[in-house]
Structure formats: structure tokens, C-alpha cells
Design a protein around this motif. Structure first.
Motif, short mmCIF file in Angstrom:
data_model
loop_
_atom_site.label_atom_id
_atom_site.label_comp_id
_atom_site.label_asym_id
_atom_site.label_seq_id
_atom_site.Cartn_x
_atom_site.Cartn_y
_atom_site.Cartn_z
N THR A 184 38.12 -9.58 22.61
CA THR A 184 37.15 -9.36 21.55
C THR A 184 37.47 -10.28 20.38
OG1 THR A 184 37.47 -7.07 22.16
CG2 THR A 184 35.95 -7.50 20.36
N HIS A 185 36.49 -11.09 20.01
CA HIS A 185 36.68 -11.93 18.82
C HIS A 185 36.16 -11.16 17.63
CE1 HIS A 185 38.02 -15.36 21.10
NE2 HIS A 185 37.05 -15.11 21.97
N ASP A 186 36.97 -10.24 17.17
CA ASP A 186 36.52 -9.40 16.08
C ASP A 186 37.26 -9.77 14.80
OD1 ASP A 186 39.06 -8.52 16.59
OD2 ASP A 186 38.47 -6.55 17.29
N ARG A 187 36.79 -9.23 13.70
CA ARG A 187 37.50 -9.35 12.44
C ARG A 187 37.69 -7.96 11.87
NH1 ARG A 187 38.13 -14.31 10.10
NH2 ARG A 187 39.55 -13.07 8.83
N GLY A 230 21.98 -15.92 15.80
CA GLY A 230 22.06 -15.35 17.14
C GLY A 230 23.46 -15.06 17.62
N ASP A 231 24.48 -15.42 16.83
CA ASP A 231 25.85 -15.06 17.19
C ASP A 231 25.99 -13.54 17.24
OD1 ASP A 231 26.73 -17.64 17.31
OD2 ASP A 231 27.87 -17.59 15.44
N THR A 232 26.96 -13.07 18.02
CA THR A 232 27.29 -11.65 17.98
C THR A 232 28.53 -11.48 17.12
OG1 THR A 232 26.34 -11.25 20.16
CG2 THR A 232 27.96 -9.65 19.37
N VAL A 233 28.44 -10.58 16.15
CA VAL A 233 29.54 -10.38 15.21
C VAL A 233 30.14 -8.99 15.43
CG1 VAL A 233 30.18 -10.29 12.77
CG2 VAL A 233 28.36 -11.86 13.53
N THR A 278 23.27 1.02 6.93
CA THR A 278 24.21 1.59 5.98
C THR A 278 24.95 2.72 6.69
OG1 THR A 278 22.60 1.17 4.22
CG2 THR A 278 24.49 2.56 3.66
N ARG A 279 26.25 2.77 6.51
CA ARG A 279 27.02 3.87 7.07
C ARG A 279 28.20 4.18 6.16
NH1 ARG A 279 27.83 6.11 12.39
NH2 ARG A 279 29.76 7.30 12.36
N VAL A 280 28.39 5.46 5.89
CA VAL A 280 29.49 5.88 5.02
C VAL A 280 30.80 5.84 5.80
CG1 VAL A 280 30.43 7.73 3.59
CG2 VAL A 280 27.94 7.39 3.72
N VAL A 281 31.79 5.15 5.25
CA VAL A 281 33.13 5.18 5.83
C VAL A 281 33.98 6.03 4.88
CG1 VAL A 281 35.00 3.80 6.80
CG2 VAL A 281 32.73 2.82 6.61
N LEU A 282 34.28 7.24 5.33
CA LEU A 282 35.01 8.19 4.49
C LEU A 282 36.48 7.77 4.36
CD1 LEU A 282 33.49 11.52 5.84
CD2 LEU A 282 33.12 10.52 3.57
N PRO A 283 37.17 8.25 3.32
CA PRO A 283 38.60 7.94 3.20
C PRO A 283 39.34 8.39 4.45
CG PRO A 283 37.80 9.05 1.21
CD PRO A 283 36.69 9.11 2.22
N GLY A 284 40.20 7.53 4.97
CA GLY A 284 40.98 7.87 6.14
C GLY A 284 40.24 7.69 7.45
N THR A 285 39.09 7.01 7.43
CA THR A 285 38.35 6.81 8.68
C THR A 285 38.11 5.32 8.94
OG1 THR A 285 36.09 6.87 7.82
CG2 THR A 285 37.15 9.00 8.27
N THR A 286 37.64 5.04 10.15
CA THR A 286 37.39 3.65 10.56
C THR A 286 36.04 3.58 11.27
OG1 THR A 286 38.31 3.89 12.78
CG2 THR A 286 39.86 3.37 11.03
N MET A 287 35.49 2.37 11.35
CA MET A 287 34.33 2.16 12.22
C MET A 287 34.40 0.75 12.79
SD MET A 287 30.95 1.61 9.81
CE MET A 287 30.83 0.25 8.63
N ALA A 288 33.87 0.61 14.01
CA ALA A 288 33.72 -0.71 14.63
C ALA A 288 32.24 -0.96 14.81
CB ALA A 288 34.45 -0.75 15.97
N ILE A 289 31.75 -2.05 14.23
CA ILE A 289 30.32 -2.33 14.30
C ILE A 289 30.08 -3.68 14.97
CG2 ILE A 289 29.84 -0.98 12.22
CD1 ILE A 289 29.46 -3.67 10.72
N ARG A 290 28.85 -3.83 15.45
CA ARG A 290 28.45 -5.09 16.08
C ARG A 290 27.04 -5.41 15.61
NH1 ARG A 290 30.10 -7.36 21.26
NH2 ARG A 290 31.45 -5.55 21.46
#
Ligand SMILES: [Cu+2]
Length: 641
Positions: A184-187, A230-233, A278-290
Motif C-alpha cells: 500500500t502506497h499510503d501516507r 485519477g490517482d488513487t490516494v 467529512t468524518r469526525v475522528v474522535l480523540p484516540g481513534t484512527t481512520m483509513a480513507i481512500r
């Protein structure tokens, strides 16, 4: 010699001797080394034969969250042996199954440190390491399940929601990759929040000077990205900071593929993945988006809490606790659009792949939207807001609170002339629309090199031309000095219709939550719903309504609960941020939802019987509450012909 290189030189030496002239006694004064910003691309430690060896130390370091020769502050930081201290801490990134061996030392003078997160995932308990000053501990654990995690430490014995001081940047990413499968070429972005005001995060009236950073830097010094159309991020967002952050992506939808926290991370089932901007990232949590940025230009991914992107949220203001007056003065003096912002903002540039623009042949829908002020707005406070010109020019001090609902047709060009009748510059963002960059509304940023969106100066205007490609519920609002402008009334609903998404005022009901007067770093604007603190509506039992809930209060995360005092009603979500939900997700559920600034959702709701129902709208931290009273009349009798 420049100041920055002088600091670099000093950082190579552990300490320098400084003579104190007034005492005449030479003393050793420790100069902390300079912390480098960690862009989370380099896995720390040495990985050999399925085992990671990592030596970490906790030290004081000089942190430069803005420019490399800008203001700095001594913060606590993790440092990998043989390297400079890093903010955020060194990234632990290993394949699943790896055994991780960490030697950890606390080199902070006189402070005990508690370290969390150095354990196997999923975690069954929060294993912690306690290190008195000068102590060294070793820990060995298996990496566990693939996912996005983090480790963090505190020298003030705080939990994450209260860790805002010198230990607030003691956080690092832990990424466990699948052993097989595509690379995965993620950041990865680790969020940090440094504040002089723990009271506000504890729910009291805020009076903070604070800065929010991504990977140790505040806008416009955060990393900027260049993508091809058109890149996937793939991005992972880790929030070990004390505040929630409703992260908003301009111009595009993202799919949230994983969500988790310090101890566990879950891949969402394909049927559970939905488009959002839009998505809330609460304290102490993570998310992975594309996401796939498929329109060229300059775009932003940022927190939608106004305080976290405000130009006043600069380190100097924290260090010197500058007065509101001094900060406002500087704010007004700058007015450069993009430089009015600071904090949790990531910029990216999308390069065009070729010309493929097909102009619509439909006649444009023309609107003339005036931005005006009135001395008597919400609660007799001065208001700033929008008014639509229909025919003759409206009175100069007429303002609609909130702004008028704008109805646009999908696929039909819109030409909106935005006229600034204020005495201050502004800009307007068409929040959630998948349009070209230039009209997107971030002055000094939106557009392309050579053609950047201007600030709309007083007595000037800007013509926003775009064709909304999707029907749904969106928002328009100020994108400048939002604590003042958006809170004061510069927000409204934007509804795009088509044959499958008509808007019938008898069925479609807008619930627009926004600020009720100017706010600033010290004043939280109270909440208003459809422009009042006492909203009410009459409904018929047995009729199915479509509630268009819009949350654009820029100083809060808002909770919604529909029912009576003792029961919770049922509703069916059908759209999020203007995009229809997949049918698998449109299922009846308890009528409860949390929404960050910048989110919209649509729900189908059928009141079953006559009586009073209440949509309770409020926020825990900001301390306001608006009950939306729904008077349900008996079902209309169906008369057979
Ligand atoms: Cu934020």
C-alpha cells in the motif's frame, strides 16, 4: 549565520556552558536538540528475521511547528538512538507476525513518564510502561493484526482528551501491514494539539490559545502533495490529540475503509463503506480513507472546527498568550486568504491528464447572492449573512439568518454572483459539491497556478460558475475567519435536485444547525437551528418525511436524538454528505446520530401516532442544547373515491 543553522549547530552538542553574569558562577545550561518533523515515511528501528529492534528515548526538544526558522517551543519528544528527536514520534511499521523489541529510556529530568500502546493488537487491556526519570525499560511483543494504531506517552498522568501540554506531541504511529498482498502506497498523518488551556477540552468555556498540527506541522507548513488526475490516494489519519476533528475533503468524496483506535482496528465490510466528504475522528481513534481526485486544481483536506484552522491559532499566540485584540488586529491586517488559516490543513495539487471538459448546453441558472451585515442579528448581536436578490436590490442591512436555501438543478450550470457588502474581505465555499477547483471558495488557493480564486474584497464581487453533478443536500458558507463569519450567519443549505431527488416542502424538512452569533477563541457561539433556539414543526402521523440534517456549527460536534423523553424513534438514513447511501445501509435504526461541522445526512422518518416528538440537538462540550419540537397531528383519513 542564519538563526536556523545556529540552532542546528547547537543541537549537535549535548549542552553548552553559559555563564550567569549576575552570580558569576558558571552553570551548565542544557540546550535541547532540535526536533525534526516526521512525515511518517521511514519505519524506525532495524527489522531482521521477523524481529524489530528499536531503541527509543524521551527527551526535551525544540519544536518548530511552523517554518523551520519560525517560533519554537521546548516540547517532549521521542528520539530513536542515533537520530534527532522527532515530532510525531518515530513510526513503528512492520509486517504482521513481527516480534517487536523496544528499549525505552526516560531522559526527562525529574518527570515520570507513562507510555501506552506498546503491545500486541488487538489489545485486551491497556498495557502501560511506567518510567521514572532516568529509568530504562524493555518490552517485547508481537505486532498482531494488520491495522493503524499508535503509541503515546504522558508526563502529566493525563488521558488523551486532557493531554495538551508539553507531553502533547509524545505520539507515534504503529502500522501493521499484511504479510502478503499488494504494497500500500499510503501516507500517514498523526495529529497533535498543543494548548495552554486544558479547561476548554474539559468542556468549560474556552479561552485557549492553541495550535493543531499534522505530522508536527501547522498550515501552511504542512506537507503538500502532488497527484495526477485519477490517482488513487490512501491516507491514514491517527488522532492521539485531545480534540475531535471533523476532517473535510474539498471537492471529492472519500471512502472510509478502516476505523479503529489505539488497541484495535477494523476493516469495514464492503457493504458498510459509504462515500463521505467529512468524518469526525474522535480523540484516540484512527481512520483509513481512500479517494480518487479526478478534477485538477488545488484542494484541501482539513479539520472543520474553525478554531483548528484559524489564522490566530499560531504558536506565538500560545507562547505569549496574546490578547484577543492583538490577535484580531493582526488577523485583519493580513487578509491574504490562504495565510489567514493555520493548523490542521493538508493541501494537495491535482495535475490535469488532458482536456476532457464537456460544456453543458443548458441555460445557466443565475443567482445574485449578497453578503451583508445587520446590527441586530441573533440575540441582538451583529450578524453577517446572505440574502438573495430577487428583483430590486435588498436593503443594505437586510440579512437572512441562516442564509436562504439555494436550490440548484443537477447537470445545469449555475452562475452565482456573490456580492460582498461587508467592510471586510470574505470568500464562499460550496461545501460538498464535486465542482472545479477555481470556484471552490478558498481564496488564494482554489484554482490552478496562474488562476487562483481571489479574496472577495469589500464592495467587490465574484462569479462562481459550476455545474453540480449530483443531487443531494450540501452547504454553502464562508471560508474565511469562520469563527466570526460563519458563526455570525454566513451559512445556508444548498439543495441540488433532479427527477429522482425532488424537493417537496411538504415532505422535505431542513434541519440546519449553525452558529448563533460571532465567536472567537474565547467565545463559543451558541447553537441555532433554522435560525432559532426554539424550532418547531407540525407533522402528520403516517406520513414519511425526509429530514435533511445539516451541521455547520463551526465550534462543535453535535448530537441528535429523536423521540420522546423516554423513547427513541426509528429513522432510516438515505444519504450522507449529499451522496445516496447504498441500499444495504438504508435500514431502519434508532434515531440517534453524531455529526461534526460540515456533515449532512438525510433520514426518512414516519411519525407513527399523534403527540409530541422531540429532536434533541446539542453538544456536550460546548454546553448548548436546542430541542426541536415536532407536533404530530393524527393521521389524515384516506378518503376512498
Ligand atoms: Cu479539529
Amino acid at each position: 549565520m542564519k538563526a536556523s543553522s545556529a540552532v542546528l549547530l547547537l543541537s549537535a552538542v549535548a549542552s553548552v556552558t553559559a555563564a550567569l553574569p549576575h552570580s558569576g558562577v558558571p552553570r551548565t545550561k542544557s540546550v535541547p536538540p532540535r526536533a525534526t518533523t516526521n512525515d511518517n515515511r521511514r519505519p524506525a528501528g532495524t527489522l531482521r528475521d521477523g524481529r524489530l529492534e528499536l531503541k527509543l528515548d524521551i527527551v526535551n526538544a525544540l519544536w518548530f511547528p511552523e517554518s523551520e526558522d519560525g517560533p519554537s517551543v521546548v516540547m517532549q519528544a521521542f528520539v530513536e538512538h542515533g537520530r534527532a528527536p522527532e515530532i510525531p514520534g518515530p513510526m513503528i511499521r512492520v509486517p504482521e507476525g513481527t516480534e517487536i523489541h523496544i528499549t525505552l529510556r526516560n531522559s526527562l529530568p525529574d518527570l515520570e513518564v507513562v507510555v501506552h500502546g506498546l503491545h500486541t493488537r488487538p489489545a485486551t487491556k491497556d498495557d502501560v510502561l511506567t518510567l521514572p526519570a532516568g529509568a530504562t525499560r524493555e518490552v517485547t511483543f508481537l505486532a498482531g493484526m494488520p491495522g493503524t494504531y499508535f503509541y503515546w506517552a504522558t508526563s502529566s498522568n493525563q488521558t488523551i482528551p486532557y493531554r495538551v501540554d508539553k507531553d502533547s506531541q509524545l505520539s507515534g504511529a504503529i502500522i501493521v501491514d499484511q504479510r502478503t498482498g499488494p504494497v500500500t502506497h499510503d501516507r500517514i498523518f498523526v495529529i497533535g494539539l498543543y494548548s495552554d488551556d486544558p479547561d476548554s477540552v474539559a468542556g468549560g468555556q474556552p479561552h485557549p490559545r492553541e495550535i493543531v498540527v499534522a505530522n508536527g506541522k501547522s498550515w501552511p507548513y504542512t506537507e503538500q502533495f502532488i497527484f495526477n488526475e485519477g490517482d488513487t490516494v490512501s491516507w491514514r489519519v491517527i488522532n492521539p490529540s485531545a480534540a475531535p476533528h471533523p476532517m473535510h475533503l474539498h471537492g471529492f468524496y472519500f471512502n472510509t475503509e478502516r476505523t479503529g483506535g489505539e488497541g484495535a482496528d477494523t476493516a469495514l465490510a464492503l457493504t458498510a463503506i459509504a462515500q463521505a466528504n467529512t468524518r469526525v475522528v474522535l480523540p484516540g481513534t484512527t481512520m483509513a480513507i481512500r479517494f480518487v481526485p479526478d478534477r485538477p486544481g488545488n484542494w484541501l483536506f482539513h479539520c472543520h472546527l474553525a478554531l483548528h484552522v484559524d489564522g490566530k491559532s499560531k504558536l506565538q499566540n500560545v507562547l505569549h498568550r496574546r490578547s484577543m485584540e492583538a490577535m484580531e488586529h493582526e488577523h485583519i491586517a493580513m487578509n491574504h486568504g490562504v495565510h489567514e488559516m493555520a493548523g490542521l490543513i493538508i493541501g494537495f495539487h491535482v495535475l490535469p491528464r488532458g482536456e476532457h471538459h464537456v460544456a453543458s448546453t443548458l441555460a445557466p441558472q443565475r443567482l445574485r447572492l449578497l453578503i451583508q451585515s445587520s446590527p441586530n442579528g441573533y440575540n441582538h448581536k451583529p450578524a453577517i449573512g446572505f440574502v438573495l436578490q430577487r428583483g430590486a436590490e435588498p436593503k443594505k442591512d437586510s440579512v437572512m439568518l441562516p442564509g436562504p436555501t439555494l436550490f440548484l438543478e443537477r447537470g445545469r450550470p449555475a452562475r452565482i454572483t456573490v456580492v460582498n457588502n461587508l467592510s471586510v474581505p470574505t470568500s464562499v465555499h460550496w461545501h460538498g459539491l464535486e465542482i472545479e477547483s477555481y470556484p471552490d471558495g478558498v481564496a488564494g488557493w482554489s484554482g490552478m497556478p496562474g488562476r487562483l480564486a481571489p479574496v472577495i474584497q469589500p464592495a467587490d464581487s465574484f462569479v462562481a460558475e459550476f455545474t453540480p453533478p449530483r443531487a443531494g443536500t450540501f452547504i454553502y458558507h464562508s471560508h474565511m475567519n469562520e469563527l466570526m463569519q460563519t458563526n455570525s450567519g454566513m451559512y445556508g443549505a444548498l439543495v441540488v435536485t433532479d427527477s429522482a431527488h425532488p424537493f417537496d416542502p411538504r415532505i422535505d424538512k431542513i434541519v440546519l444547525v449553525g452558529g448563533g452569533g460571532p465567536g472567537n477563541n474565547e467565545i463559543r457561539s451558541t447553537g441555532m437551528v433554522n435560525g432559532t433556539a426554539f424550532p418547531r414543526l407540525e407533522l402528520d402521523a403516517g406520513t414519511t418525511y425526509r429530514l435533511h440534517i445539516i451541521q455547520i456549527h463551526p465550534q462543535g460536534i453535535v448530537l441528535f436524538r429523536l423521540g420522546t423523553d423516554t423513547t427513541v424513534a426509528k429513522w432510516t438514513p438515505v444519504a450522507k454528505d449529499g451522496a445516496d447511501l447504498p441500499s444495504e445501509q438504508s435500514t431502519p435504526r434508532a434515531a440517534f446520530v453524531m455529526m461534526g461541522a460540515g456533515e449532512t445526512e438525510e433520514f426518512l422518518y414516519t411519525p407513527e401516532r399523534a403527540g409530541l416528538q422531540k429532536l434533541n440537538i446539542g453538544t456536550r462540550a460546548a454546553g448548548w442544547h436546542v430541542p426541536f419540537l415536532l407536533y404530530v397531528r393524527p393521521a389524515k383519513k384516506v378518503v376512498a373515491n
